[in-house]
Design a protein around this motif. Structure first.
Motif, PDB file in Angstrom:
ATOM      1  N   PHE A 114       9.568  -0.133   5.929  1.00 31.79           N
ATOM      2  CA  PHE A 114       8.371   0.653   5.600  1.00 31.79           C
ATOM      3  C   PHE A 114       8.578   2.109   6.015  1.00 31.79           C
ATOM      4  CE2 PHE A 114       4.039   2.224   6.659  1.00 31.79           C
ATOM      5  CZ  PHE A 114       3.490   2.166   5.386  1.00 31.79           C
ATOM      6  N   LYS A 115       9.148   2.308   7.177  1.00 30.01           N
ATOM      7  CA  LYS A 115       9.396   3.666   7.666  1.00 30.01           C
ATOM      8  C   LYS A 115      10.309   4.431   6.704  1.00 30.01           C
ATOM      9  CE  LYS A 115      10.842   6.179  11.776  1.00 30.01           C
ATOM     10  NZ  LYS A 115      11.270   6.068  13.168  1.00 30.01           N
ATOM     11  N   ALA A 116      11.223   3.730   6.065  1.00 28.23           N
ATOM     12  CA  ALA A 116      12.169   4.362   5.137  1.00 28.23           C
ATOM     13  C   ALA A 116      11.547   4.631   3.766  1.00 28.23           C
ATOM     14  CB  ALA A 116      13.405   3.482   4.984  1.00 28.23           C
ATOM     15  N   ALA A 117      10.365   4.109   3.523  1.00 34.91           N
ATOM     16  CA  ALA A 117       9.708   4.283   2.218  1.00 34.91           C
ATOM     17  C   ALA A 117       8.953   5.607   2.191  1.00 34.91           C
ATOM     18  CB  ALA A 117       8.780   3.100   1.952  1.00 34.91           C
ATOM     19  N   THR A 118       9.719   6.696   2.131  1.00 42.73           N
ATOM     20  CA  THR A 118       9.141   8.029   2.322  1.00 42.73           C
ATOM     21  C   THR A 118       8.560   8.673   1.073  1.00 42.73           C
ATOM     22  OG1 THR A 118      11.338   8.970   2.029  1.00 42.73           O
ATOM     23  CG2 THR A 118      10.623   8.530   4.304  1.00 42.73           C
ATOM     24  N   ASN A 119       8.715   8.034  -0.081  1.00 43.00           N
ATOM     25  CA  ASN A 119       8.100   8.576  -1.294  1.00 43.00           C
ATOM     26  C   ASN A 119       7.492   7.433  -2.103  1.00 43.00           C
ATOM     27  OD1 ASN A 119      10.186   7.454  -2.945  1.00 43.00           O
ATOM     28  ND2 ASN A 119      11.484   9.221  -2.501  1.00 43.00           N
ATOM     29  N   LEU A 120       6.721   7.781  -3.097  1.00 37.81           N
ATOM     30  CA  LEU A 120       5.982   6.777  -3.860  1.00 37.81           C
ATOM     31  C   LEU A 120       6.886   5.724  -4.508  1.00 37.81           C
ATOM     32  CD1 LEU A 120       3.306   5.662  -4.838  1.00 37.81           C
ATOM     33  CD2 LEU A 120       3.383   7.303  -6.725  1.00 37.81           C
ATOM     34  N   PRO A 121       7.980   6.116  -5.177  1.00 38.13           N
ATOM     35  CA  PRO A 121       8.833   5.065  -5.763  1.00 38.13           C
ATOM     36  C   PRO A 121       9.373   4.085  -4.710  1.00 38.13           C
ATOM     37  CG  PRO A 121       9.366   7.176  -6.736  1.00 38.13           C
ATOM     38  CD  PRO A 121       8.418   7.451  -5.595  1.00 38.13           C
ATOM     39  N   ARG A 122       9.743   4.608  -3.552  1.00 42.11           N
ATOM     40  CA  ARG A 122      10.239   3.721  -2.489  1.00 42.11           C
ATOM     41  C   ARG A 122       9.125   2.827  -1.952  1.00 42.11           C
ATOM     42  NH1 ARG A 122      14.223   7.490   1.202  1.00 42.11           N
ATOM     43  NH2 ARG A 122      15.867   7.687  -0.364  1.00 42.11           N
TER      44      ARG A 122
ATOM     45  N   LYS B 250       6.513   1.813  -3.653  1.00 47.98           N
ATOM     46  CA  LYS B 250       6.261   0.802  -4.691  1.00 47.98           C
ATOM     47  C   LYS B 250       7.296  -0.310  -4.604  1.00 47.98           C
ATOM     48  CE  LYS B 250       3.808   3.473  -8.188  1.00 47.98           C
ATOM     49  NZ  LYS B 250       3.850   3.963  -9.580  1.00 47.98           N
ATOM     50  N   SER B 251       8.540   0.075  -4.424  1.00 51.11           N
ATOM     51  CA  SER B 251       9.609  -0.910  -4.288  1.00 51.11           C
ATOM     52  C   SER B 251       9.402  -1.754  -3.028  1.00 51.11           C
ATOM     53  CB  SER B 251      10.962  -0.194  -4.234  1.00 51.11           C
ATOM     54  OG  SER B 251      12.001  -1.110  -4.051  1.00 51.11           O
ATOM     55  N   TYR B 252       9.047  -1.079  -1.938  1.00 52.26           N
ATOM     56  CA  TYR B 252       8.781  -1.797  -0.684  1.00 52.26           C
ATOM     57  C   TYR B 252       7.636  -2.792  -0.883  1.00 52.26           C
ATOM     58  CZ  TYR B 252       7.173  -2.937   3.942  1.00 52.26           C
ATOM     59  OH  TYR B 252       6.774  -3.644   5.050  1.00 52.26           O
ATOM     60  N   ALA B 253       6.545  -2.334  -1.484  1.00 54.47           N
ATOM     61  CA  ALA B 253       5.382  -3.199  -1.697  1.00 54.47           C
ATOM     62  C   ALA B 253       5.764  -4.411  -2.536  1.00 54.47           C
ATOM     63  CB  ALA B 253       4.252  -2.424  -2.365  1.00 54.47           C
ATOM     64  N   SER B 254       6.537  -4.188  -3.571  1.00 49.42           N
ATOM     65  CA  SER B 254       6.959  -5.290  -4.431  1.00 49.42           C
ATOM     66  C   SER B 254       7.759  -6.322  -3.642  1.00 49.42           C
ATOM     67  CB  SER B 254       7.797  -4.738  -5.585  1.00 49.42           C
ATOM     68  OG  SER B 254       8.266  -5.778  -6.395  1.00 49.42           O
TER      69      SER B 254
ATOM     70  N   TYR C 225      -5.688  -3.625  -4.243  1.00 52.01           N
ATOM     71  CA  TYR C 225      -4.390  -3.801  -4.878  1.00 52.01           C
ATOM     72  C   TYR C 225      -3.336  -3.541  -3.808  1.00 52.01           C
ATOM     73  CZ  TYR C 225      -6.571  -3.879  -9.442  1.00 52.01           C
ATOM     74  OH  TYR C 225      -7.342  -4.222 -10.524  1.00 52.01           O
ATOM     75  N   PRO C 226      -2.302  -4.361  -3.737  1.00 52.93           N
ATOM     76  CA  PRO C 226      -1.299  -4.191  -2.678  1.00 52.93           C
ATOM     77  C   PRO C 226      -0.724  -2.782  -2.570  1.00 52.93           C
ATOM     78  CG  PRO C 226      -1.024  -6.325  -3.691  1.00 52.93           C
ATOM     79  CD  PRO C 226      -2.060  -5.591  -4.505  1.00 52.93           C
ATOM     80  N   ILE C 227      -0.407  -2.135  -3.697  1.00 52.97           N
ATOM     81  CA  ILE C 227       0.163  -0.786  -3.615  1.00 52.97           C
ATOM     82  C   ILE C 227      -0.855   0.203  -3.069  1.00 52.97           C
ATOM     83  CG2 ILE C 227      -0.322  -0.193  -6.020  1.00 52.97           C
ATOM     84  CD1 ILE C 227       2.668   0.991  -3.823  1.00 52.97           C
ATOM     85  N   HIS C 228      -2.121   0.020  -3.366  1.00 55.77           N
ATOM     86  CA  HIS C 228      -3.144   0.915  -2.808  1.00 55.77           C
ATOM     87  C   HIS C 228      -3.235   0.727  -1.294  1.00 55.77           C
ATOM     88  CE1 HIS C 228      -5.260   0.984  -6.970  1.00 55.77           C
ATOM     89  NE2 HIS C 228      -4.226   1.791  -6.927  1.00 55.77           N
ATOM     90  N   PHE C 229      -3.120  -0.504  -0.846  1.00 56.15           N
ATOM     91  CA  PHE C 229      -3.118  -0.772   0.593  1.00 56.15           C
ATOM     92  C   PHE C 229      -1.931  -0.066   1.246  1.00 56.15           C
ATOM     93  CE2 PHE C 229      -1.916  -3.386   4.281  1.00 56.15           C
ATOM     94  CZ  PHE C 229      -3.092  -3.307   5.013  1.00 56.15           C
ATOM     95  N   ILE C 230      -0.754  -0.207   0.642  1.00 57.70           N
ATOM     96  CA  ILE C 230       0.452   0.438   1.184  1.00 57.70           C
ATOM     97  C   ILE C 230       0.268   1.949   1.242  1.00 57.70           C
ATOM     98  CG2 ILE C 230       2.903   0.914   0.731  1.00 57.70           C
ATOM     99  CD1 ILE C 230       2.396  -1.898   1.891  1.00 57.70           C
ATOM    100  N   GLU C 231      -0.277   2.533   0.199  1.00 61.70           N
ATOM    101  CA  GLU C 231      -0.503   3.981   0.181  1.00 61.70           C
ATOM    102  C   GLU C 231      -1.514   4.396   1.251  1.00 61.70           C
ATOM    103  OE1 GLU C 231       1.005   6.663  -1.818  1.00 61.70           O
ATOM    104  OE2 GLU C 231       2.360   4.967  -1.574  1.00 61.70           O
TER     105      GLU C 231
END
Length: 97
Positions: free
Chosen positions: A45-53, A55-59, A78-84
């Motif tokens: 999660f810490k490495a997911a520094t931008n939206l595409p990453r 999204k990939s992390y959430a998936s 929605y899971p991606i909204h939670f992640i954001e």
């Protein structure tokens, strides 16, 4: 089914319904906090520094943890909204460094 649910709910006093809803919301908030803390501890999660990453992390995360995806969807998230949402908090706390 909706008709049956409405009929049953009408039999429950308003005060009791409100109490039940408060309890449900408290449980959802507690579970969201636990999920957030689990994700905060994940180095991916810490490495997911931008939206595409993210999204990939959430998936990947929710594919590996389908019960959490189901929980969020049931809670209206929605899971991606939670992640954001939690990424913003993660970043504000300086945990992304």
């Amino acid at each position: 089914m909706n008709y049956i649910v409405k009929e049953v709910l009408q039999e429950i006093p308003i005060e009791k319904r409100e109490e039940m809803e408060k309890e449900r919301q408290a449980k959802i908030e507690k579970e969201k906090e636990e999920l957030k803390e689990l994700i905060f501890k994940d180095p991916d999660f810490k490495a997911a520094t931008n939206l595409p990453r993210r999204k990939s992390y959430a998936s990947r995360f929710f594919q590996s943890h389908p019960k959490y995806k189901e929980f969020l969807l049931d809670a209206g998230y929605y899971p991606i909204h939670f992640i954001e949402d939690i990424w913003r908090e993660f970043k504000e706390k300086g945990l992304n460094k």
